[in-house]
Design a protein around this motif. Sequence first.
Motif, PDB file in Angstrom:
ATOM      1  N   SER A 135       0.834  -1.213   0.000  1.00 60.83           N
ATOM      2  CA  SER A 135       0.000   0.000   0.000  1.00 60.83           C
ATOM      3  C   SER A 135       0.865   1.259   0.000  1.00 60.83           C
ATOM      4  O   SER A 135       0.441   2.307  -0.471  1.00 60.83           O
ATOM      5  N   MET A 136       2.088   1.157   0.501  1.00 60.16           N
ATOM      6  CA  MET A 136       2.997   2.316   0.523  1.00 60.16           C
ATOM      7  C   MET A 136       3.534   2.658  -0.861  1.00 60.16           C
ATOM      8  O   MET A 136       4.056   3.735  -1.075  1.00 60.16           O
ATOM      9  N   THR A 137       3.404   1.755  -1.812  1.00 63.36           N
ATOM     10  CA  THR A 137       3.971   1.989  -3.139  1.00 63.36           C
ATOM     11  C   THR A 137       2.936   2.478  -4.144  1.00 63.36           C
ATOM     12  O   THR A 137       3.273   2.676  -5.301  1.00 63.36           O
ATOM     13  N   LYS A 138       1.714   2.661  -3.705  1.00 60.90           N
ATOM     14  CA  LYS A 138       0.667   3.065  -4.648  1.00 60.90           C
ATOM     15  C   LYS A 138       0.967   4.445  -5.226  1.00 60.90           C
ATOM     16  O   LYS A 138       1.390   5.357  -4.539  1.00 60.90           O
ATOM     17  N   ARG A 139       0.700   4.560  -6.523  1.00 60.21           N
ATOM     18  CA  ARG A 139       0.979   5.801  -7.246  1.00 60.21           C
ATOM     19  C   ARG A 139      -0.101   6.833  -6.999  1.00 60.21           C
ATOM     20  O   ARG A 139      -1.243   6.509  -6.761  1.00 60.21           O
ATOM     21  N   SER A 140       0.292   8.066  -7.147  1.00 60.67           N
ATOM     22  CA  SER A 140      -0.650   9.169  -7.085  1.00 60.67           C
ATOM     23  C   SER A 140      -1.488   9.167  -8.358  1.00 60.67           C
ATOM     24  O   SER A 140      -0.990   8.878  -9.440  1.00 60.67           O
ATOM     25  N   ASP A 175       1.133   6.587 -15.944  1.00 55.30           N
ATOM     26  CA  ASP A 175       2.306   5.754 -16.220  1.00 55.30           C
ATOM     27  C   ASP A 175       3.148   6.306 -17.361  1.00 55.30           C
ATOM     28  O   ASP A 175       4.365   6.231 -17.325  1.00 55.30           O
ATOM     29  N   LYS A 176       2.493   6.863 -18.376  1.00 51.84           N
ATOM     30  CA  LYS A 176       3.258   7.355 -19.540  1.00 51.84           C
ATOM     31  C   LYS A 176       4.152   8.540 -19.186  1.00 51.84           C
ATOM     32  O   LYS A 176       5.108   8.824 -19.897  1.00 51.84           O
ATOM     33  N   ASP A 177       3.870   9.212 -18.058  1.00 50.97           N
ATOM     34  CA  ASP A 177       4.685  10.343 -17.629  1.00 50.97           C
ATOM     35  C   ASP A 177       5.912   9.908 -16.828  1.00 50.97           C
ATOM     36  O   ASP A 177       6.786  10.724 -16.548  1.00 50.97           O
ATOM     37  N   LEU A 178       5.963   8.649 -16.475  1.00 56.21           N
ATOM     38  CA  LEU A 178       7.064   8.153 -15.651  1.00 56.21           C
ATOM     39  C   LEU A 178       8.187   7.619 -16.528  1.00 56.21           C
ATOM     40  O   LEU A 178       7.942   7.060 -17.594  1.00 56.21           O
ATOM     41  N   ASN A 218       8.747   0.089 -14.936  1.00 59.74           N
ATOM     42  CA  ASN A 218       9.083  -1.331 -14.781  1.00 59.74           C
ATOM     43  C   ASN A 218       9.020  -1.758 -13.317  1.00 59.74           C
ATOM     44  O   ASN A 218       8.495  -2.821 -12.990  1.00 59.74           O
ATOM     45  N   MET A 219       9.580  -0.921 -12.439  1.00 61.60           N
ATOM     46  CA  MET A 219       9.587  -1.269 -11.018  1.00 61.60           C
ATOM     47  C   MET A 219       8.165  -1.297 -10.470  1.00 61.60           C
ATOM     48  O   MET A 219       7.791  -2.210  -9.718  1.00 61.60           O
TER      49      MET A 219
END
Length: 160
Positions: free
Chosen positions: A119-124, A129-132, A138-139
């Motif tokens: 849960s700590m790794t959830k993206r804002s 994804d295309k902006d990362l 990949n990670m």
Amino acid sequence: KASTNFTKGDQLFENYGQPNYVYYMYHGFTLGDENSHDCARLGGLAITSSDRGAVNLKETQRKLSNDGFNSMNPSFCIKDASSLDRITKFLQIKHGAQTVLEVQPQLREFLRDRIKRYSMTKRSSHCSDKDLPEPIRNMLQIVDREQILLERALDSTTAS
């Protein structure tokens, strides 16, 4: 011998049979969801002095060796219900248990604890994804996939 026919000039792909975290760690890419060898790597279950399995270390080491463990702190590759057999066997030795049922609560607790960490790794939601950068995508793909694999494994323990 090749498993399929090909002709001179055809593009070939080599699959080394590794989980995505290995491809990412050593080569900087993943095979995505198409990787049939993917799994969630779990460690942190070492036999410690407070475990019942540590009372007679010589006997514990014999049991570990007989069951194919070469360490008192192994890691596990979890991908489905059948991959839990090895971790369950280790927990039996660690806790001095006679049956699989005796260690099911510890297995479930361990899996739940690992799943909570994701849960700590959830993206804002403000960032697609295309902006990362590709290494970050990949990670995050590995993290998402590992969470799914662990949730499936946990579900299989409650179904049995």
